[in-house]
Design a protein around this motif. Structure first.
Motif, short mmCIF file in Angstrom:
data_model
loop_
_atom_site.label_atom_id
_atom_site.label_comp_id
_atom_site.label_asym_id
_atom_site.label_seq_id
_atom_site.Cartn_x
_atom_site.Cartn_y
_atom_site.Cartn_z
N ASP A 170 27.35 33.12 36.49
CA ASP A 170 27.27 31.68 36.71
C ASP A 170 28.60 31.06 36.33
O ASP A 170 29.22 31.44 35.32
CB ASP A 170 26.17 31.07 35.84
N GLN A 171 29.08 30.14 37.17
CA GLN A 171 30.36 29.49 36.92
C GLN A 171 30.22 27.99 37.10
O GLN A 171 29.45 27.52 37.94
CB GLN A 171 31.44 30.02 37.87
N ALA A 172 31.00 27.24 36.32
CA ALA A 172 31.02 25.79 36.41
C ALA A 172 31.79 25.37 37.66
O ALA A 172 32.53 26.17 38.25
CB ALA A 172 31.68 25.20 35.17
N ALA A 173 31.64 24.14 38.06
CA ALA A 173 32.39 23.61 39.20
C ALA A 173 33.88 23.68 38.90
O ALA A 173 34.30 23.51 37.76
CB ALA A 173 31.97 22.18 39.48
N GLY A 174 34.68 23.94 39.92
CA GLY A 174 36.13 23.99 39.75
C GLY A 174 36.79 25.01 40.66
O GLY A 174 36.17 25.57 41.55
N PHE A 175 38.08 25.23 40.42
CA PHE A 175 38.88 26.18 41.19
C PHE A 175 39.00 27.48 40.42
O PHE A 175 39.22 27.47 39.21
CB PHE A 175 40.29 25.62 41.45
N TYR A 176 38.91 28.60 41.14
CA TYR A 176 38.99 29.92 40.54
C TYR A 176 39.85 30.83 41.41
O TYR A 176 39.95 30.63 42.61
CB TYR A 176 37.59 30.55 40.41
N SER A 177 40.43 31.84 40.78
CA SER A 177 41.12 32.88 41.53
C SER A 177 40.78 34.21 40.86
O SER A 177 40.49 34.27 39.67
CB SER A 177 42.63 32.65 41.56
N ILE A 178 40.83 35.25 41.65
CA ILE A 178 40.52 36.59 41.14
C ILE A 178 41.46 37.58 41.80
O ILE A 178 41.84 37.40 42.96
CB ILE A 178 39.04 36.95 41.39
N SER A 179 41.84 38.59 41.06
CA SER A 179 42.71 39.65 41.60
C SER A 179 41.95 40.96 41.58
O SER A 179 41.16 41.23 40.67
CB SER A 179 43.96 39.79 40.74
N TRP A 180 42.21 41.78 42.58
CA TRP A 180 41.63 43.11 42.66
C TRP A 180 42.76 44.10 42.44
O TRP A 180 43.80 44.02 43.09
CB TRP A 180 40.96 43.30 44.02
N ASP A 181 42.55 45.05 41.55
CA ASP A 181 43.59 46.03 41.22
C ASP A 181 43.64 47.23 42.17
O ASP A 181 44.37 48.19 41.93
CB ASP A 181 43.41 46.52 39.78
N GLY A 182 42.86 47.21 43.25
CA GLY A 182 42.88 48.29 44.22
C GLY A 182 42.10 49.52 43.79
O GLY A 182 42.31 50.61 44.31
N LYS A 183 41.18 49.33 42.84
CA LYS A 183 40.37 50.45 42.35
C LYS A 183 38.90 50.23 42.70
O LYS A 183 38.45 49.10 42.83
CB LYS A 183 40.54 50.62 40.85
N ASN A 184 38.18 51.33 42.82
CA ASN A 184 36.75 51.23 43.11
C ASN A 184 35.96 51.10 41.81
O ASN A 184 36.55 50.99 40.73
CB ASN A 184 36.28 52.43 43.95
N SER A 185 34.64 51.13 41.89
CA SER A 185 33.79 50.96 40.71
C SER A 185 33.95 52.08 39.70
O SER A 185 33.64 51.90 38.52
CB SER A 185 32.32 50.87 41.15
N SER A 186 34.44 53.24 40.14
CA SER A 186 34.66 54.38 39.25
C SER A 186 36.04 54.37 38.60
O SER A 186 36.38 55.27 37.85
CB SER A 186 34.48 55.69 40.02
N GLY A 187 36.87 53.39 38.95
CA GLY A 187 38.21 53.30 38.40
C GLY A 187 39.25 54.09 39.16
O GLY A 187 40.39 54.20 38.72
#
Length: 76
Positions: A28-45
């Motif tokens: 759950d997140q509050a209203a607003g602006f967000y950014s996220i980065s993906w490190d190029g790894k899968n769920s197993s790392g």
């Protein structure tokens, strides 16, 4: 991404075959602006290969559900 009101957010990355690669956000997140980065790894790392991937953003708030799927290109 931007949330106009508090929402339950889920962001998942898929390969072009539709298989889940990684679940980036599930909270759950509050209203607003967000950014996220993906490190190029899968769920197993493990690092995934260069190529086309899809990400799905889903936000649910007050009975309203918003979902979008976009393409992205991972280059190494």
């Amino acid at each position: 991404y931007q949330l106009p009101q508090p929402s339950s957010v889920s962001i998942i990355i898929y390969n072009v075959l539709g298989q889940e690669v990684r679940h980036l956000v599930s909270k759950d997140q509050a209203a607003g602006f967000y950014s996220i980065s993906w490190d190029g790894k899968n769920s197993s790392g493990e690092s995934v290969g260069t190529g086309m991937y899809l990400y799905r953003i889903r936000a649910t708030a007050g009975g309203t559900d918003f979902t979008t799927v976009r393409k992205m290109l991972l280059l190494k």
